[in-house]
Design a protein around this motif. Structure first.
Motif, PDB file in Angstrom:
ATOM      1  N   ASN A  19      47.865  42.317  37.436  1.00 34.62           N
ATOM      2  CA  ASN A  19      47.423  44.004  37.604  1.00 34.62           C
ATOM      3  C   ASN A  19      49.489  44.916  38.103  1.00 34.62           C
ATOM      4  N   ALA A  20      50.048  45.072  36.983  1.00 37.11           N
ATOM      5  CA  ALA A  20      51.137  45.408  37.030  1.00 37.11           C
ATOM      6  C   ALA A  20      51.398  47.114  38.409  1.00 37.11           C
ATOM      7  N   LEU A  21      49.959  47.583  38.298  1.00 36.11           N
ATOM      8  CA  LEU A  21      50.580  48.604  38.919  1.00 36.11           C
ATOM      9  C   LEU A  21      49.785  48.461  40.662  1.00 36.11           C
ATOM     10  N   THR A  22      48.591  47.082  41.717  1.00 29.62           N
ATOM     11  CA  THR A  22      48.520  46.867  41.972  1.00 29.62           C
ATOM     12  C   THR A  22      49.442  45.393  42.450  1.00 29.62           C
ATOM     13  N   GLY A  23      49.787  44.885  41.821  1.00 31.25           N
ATOM     14  CA  GLY A  23      50.320  43.208  42.607  1.00 31.25           C
ATOM     15  C   GLY A  23      49.525  42.127  42.229  1.00 31.25           C
ATOM     16  N   GLN A  24      48.217  42.559  42.047  1.00 36.83           N
ATOM     17  CA  GLN A  24      46.564  41.722  42.330  1.00 36.83           C
ATOM     18  C   GLN A  24      46.666  40.795  40.876  1.00 36.83           C
ATOM     19  N   ARG A  25      46.919  39.734  41.617  1.00 34.36           N
ATOM     20  CA  ARG A  25      46.159  38.407  40.069  1.00 34.36           C
ATOM     21  C   ARG A  25      45.106  38.445  39.893  1.00 34.36           C
ATOM     22  N   ALA A  26      44.730  37.695  39.399  1.00 34.19           N
ATOM     23  CA  ALA A  26      42.891  38.228  38.696  1.00 34.19           C
ATOM     24  C   ALA A  26      43.174  36.711  37.962  1.00 34.19           C
ATOM     25  N   LYS A  27      41.524  35.938  37.479  1.00 35.39           N
ATOM     26  CA  LYS A  27      40.779  35.063  37.183  1.00 35.39           C
ATOM     27  C   LYS A  27      39.828  35.967  36.870  1.00 35.39           C
ATOM     28  N   SER A  28      39.340  35.884  35.561  1.00 30.71           N
ATOM     29  CA  SER A  28      38.456  36.585  35.535  1.00 30.71           C
ATOM     30  C   SER A  28      37.691  35.302  34.406  1.00 30.71           C
ATOM     31  N   THR A  29      36.751  35.118  34.784  1.00 27.29           N
ATOM     32  CA  THR A  29      35.405  34.140  33.854  1.00 27.29           C
ATOM     33  C   THR A  29      34.625  33.426  33.241  1.00 27.29           C
ATOM     34  N   PHE A  30      34.322  32.829  32.190  1.00 27.10           N
ATOM     35  CA  PHE A  30      33.286  33.693  31.343  1.00 27.10           C
ATOM     36  C   PHE A  30      32.309  32.466  31.114  1.00 27.10           C
ATOM     37  N   GLU A  31      30.732  32.630  30.908  1.00 26.04           N
ATOM     38  CA  GLU A  31      30.180  31.997  29.794  1.00 26.04           C
ATOM     39  C   GLU A  31      30.050  31.845  28.755  1.00 26.04           C
ATOM     40  N   VAL A  32      29.843  30.443  27.585  1.00 26.73           N
ATOM     41  CA  VAL A  32      30.815  30.649  26.048  1.00 26.73           C
ATOM     42  C   VAL A  32      29.142  29.633  25.920  1.00 26.73           C
TER      43      VAL A  32
END
Length: 603
Positions: free
Chosen positions: A472-485
């Motif tokens: 997130n360019a505003l907060t500087g947070q890094r994210a890992k969003s995981t999904f089922e397929v």
């Protein structure tokens, strides 16, 4: 992500407001002027992009800005996410605590500052898409579903200083009021839940991205097409645009205005420091002449050109009758102003050349592919190697949605010949069932992007991975969003999905035309151990947001919410270097490509 609901225990006297959006009244006229109030209120209709009624909402117009709509935060929440509201608690003079269904925030109406420790949660509307879903990237194709989100760090304190931009947040005994466009910008998400006001009607997109596939509807744009706009609107619209593109831009790293200190100085100062091109753009954007303003959105688009995601030219996503008098005059003015701008900004020529070169490259590769494989051929076999032409990360979702609802058969190549997802699945099944085939080349060399949901489907099939990585360019947070397929596409998410395995050597054919999702897939597959063949990809690291202009137009820009990364956490906007570089003459040299694949997998 766990949700926390907060209550405020306050010493002394507090005032609590709980406000809802809709009313049974059908009166869109100005309310009678109350001499004791500095505003009037209007009850305006709410529609969706297809023109279907979605209720009404009360907007407020203050005497010092009579053409700029304000809305209470509780009313806005209920319009955007029906059935929900925001609790507002006055904690001190000019200080308010806000609690939405998923998060909290505070507002200082003297300093005009919004603060939150969980900004993404506070504005989260993804529960309308999937129950309990976090505010993350998702196009809601039924072939995948969201599972979890990891944020690092988990929370960041966000301060949005609207007062710095001359944007006034207001309050009284009836609630907290934001300018309509300002709070709409705060809420808009990567599913493209948006709201816009054209001076007469509010338009919302309850189905997000799928509501605006064809752009802003002409009937919504028509009332805005006047030769002039009011002084208060011109002034506010510029301030709001400066705030949005300074604070909520994704900063992919390649735009001209970024290099002039957009993030550090803010858009207004960055434009002033850019020289004649920036100063001209600034004056056009501030103009009360509508033609000049529209021309300014076009010249701003040149300064924010990031390869195709950002399009601030409001005509690019707005349907305007091309035979109208307004269109003709607007087109003449815009053409002339763009020519003048380019004379001040010769460096923009490199961006135009890159776009022109990419267009020529696509034509060249299409011609070479056709010469080798035939017109429109999507599956081609030579020896032990199969080519699958995969030209878009979009699919005909209508067939899949009916199938997953039990309302229609599973889509097939026969029924959906133009569905690229169906093309891919059909090609994989053919290759897997052919004992002669060992190598599978997915050709995305002329693929300009589409849905990250399809990227996840492919990474799951090829590598058993289903994560989107971003920051997130505003907060500087890094994210890992995981999904089922739903790997076997049987309409269910169950243990049978894990049984799908392909005994093929995968490779990806890429070029500088491979952009956006055509850049994300190579970034992930390379890190997952699959070779890339061809030329360095074209970049495009930010997901796109559609936002309202204060006038009621729409534009789009690279989002701060999701600047996509590779598995190392690196911004991928510069493109991905292939494992094996090839000249375009050899892109469809099956013998050569087969040798490269064999070399890679024999290591």
């Amino acid at each position: 992500m766990k949700r926390r609901f907060f209550s405020y225990w306050l010493m002394g006297i507090t005032i609590v407001f709980i406000w809802t959006a809709c009313s049974d009244k059908d009166d869109t006229t100005l309310a009678p002027v109350d001499p004791e109030k500095d505003y009037v209120e209007r009850l305006v209709p709410v529609i969706d992009p297809q023109g279907e009624a979605q209720g009404t909402v009360t907007l407020r117009f203050y005497n010092d800005m009579p053409h700029v709509a304000y809305v209470s935060v509780s009313n806005f929440q209920a319009v955007m996410y029906p059935g929900t509201t925001i609790q507002v608690v006055k904690t001190a003079p000019n200080q308010y605590a806000l609690t939405s269904p998923c998060g909290t925030a505070t507002v200082d109406t003297e300093k005009d500052v919004f603060e939150s420790d969980n900004y993404e949660d506070f504005t989260n509307m993804m529960g309308m898409v999937q129950a309990g879903m976090a505010n993350t990237i998702y196009d809601a194709l039924p072939i995948i579903r969201w599972k979890s989100l990891e944020m690092t760090p988990k929370q960041v304190h966000v301060v949005l200083d609207y007062g710095k931009y001359g944007i006034d947040l207001r309050a009284d005994n009836d609630g907290i009021y934001f300018p309509f466009a300002t709070i709409a910008d705060l809420y808009v998400d990567t599913y493209m839940h948006i709201a816009d006001f054209n001076g007469q009607t509010v338009m919302v997109a309850p189905n997000g991205a799928y509501s605006l596939n064809d752009g802003y509807p002409e009937q919504f744009i028509a009332p805005i097409l006047q030769e002039t706009r009011t002084a208060d609107m011109a002034d506010f619209a510029y301030k709001n645009l400066c705030f949005t593109l300074t604070n909520l831009f994704g900063y992919p790293g390649r735009t001209l205005l970024e290099n002039k200190g957009l993030k550090e100085k803010g858009m207004d100062q960055a434009l002033q420091d850019y020289g004649m091109a920036g100063q001209m753009t600034r004056e056009l954007l501030k103009s009360e002449n509508m033609y000049d303003f529209i021309a300014g959105t076009a010249t701003l688009g040149c300064l924010l050109d990031d390869g195709g995601h950002t399009r601030t030219d409001v005509t690019r996503i707005s349907k305007i009758d091309s035979a109208s008098v307004f269109w003709n005059e607007m087109d003449n003015v815009k053409t002339a102003k763009l020519a003048e701008f380019k004379s001040f900004c010769p460096e923009y020529g490199a961006f135009e050349k890159a776009a022109s070169d990419n267009k020529a490259l696509k034509a060249e590769l299409n011609a070479k592919r056709t010469e080798k494989m035939g017109e429109g051929v999507k599956y081609y076999k030579e020896g032990a190697t199969v080519y699958c032409w995969f030209n878009s990360f979009l699919c005909d979702d209508s067939g899949w949605r009916k199938f997953y609802k039990g309302e229609g058969p599973k889509p097939t190549v026969k029924d959906f010949p133009d569905d690229w997802l169906v093309t891919l699945v059909d090609a994989l099944e053919k290759a897997e069932n052919d004992p002669e085939v060992k190598n599978f080349v997915l050709d995305i060399s002329t693929n300009g992007g589409g849905s990250s949901d399809v990227v996840l489907f492919i990474t799951s099939l090829f590598c058993n991975k289903a994560d989107i990585l971003y920051e997130n360019a505003l907060t500087g947070q890094r994210a890992k969003s995981t999904f089922e397929v739903d790997r076997n596409l049987d309409g269910k998410f169950d243990e049978k999905d894990a049984q799908i395995k392909y005994h093929l050597n995968f490779a990806l054919l890429v070029s500088s035309y491979s952009f956006s999702c055509g850049n994300l897939l190579p970034a992930l597959l390379k890190d997952y151990g699959i070779p890339l063949i061809g030329k360095q990809t074209g970049g495009g690291s930010c997901c796109v947001l559609y936002s309202p202009s204060a006038d009621g137009f729409g534009y789009r820009y690279s989002s701060h919410r999701t600047r996509l990364n590779n598995t190392k956490g690196e911004n991928i906007d510069k493109g991905i270097v292939p494992t094996y570089e090839l000249e375009t003459d050899d892109f469809f040299n099956i013998q050569k490509v087969t040798q490269l694949i064999n070399n890679f997998y024999s290591k």
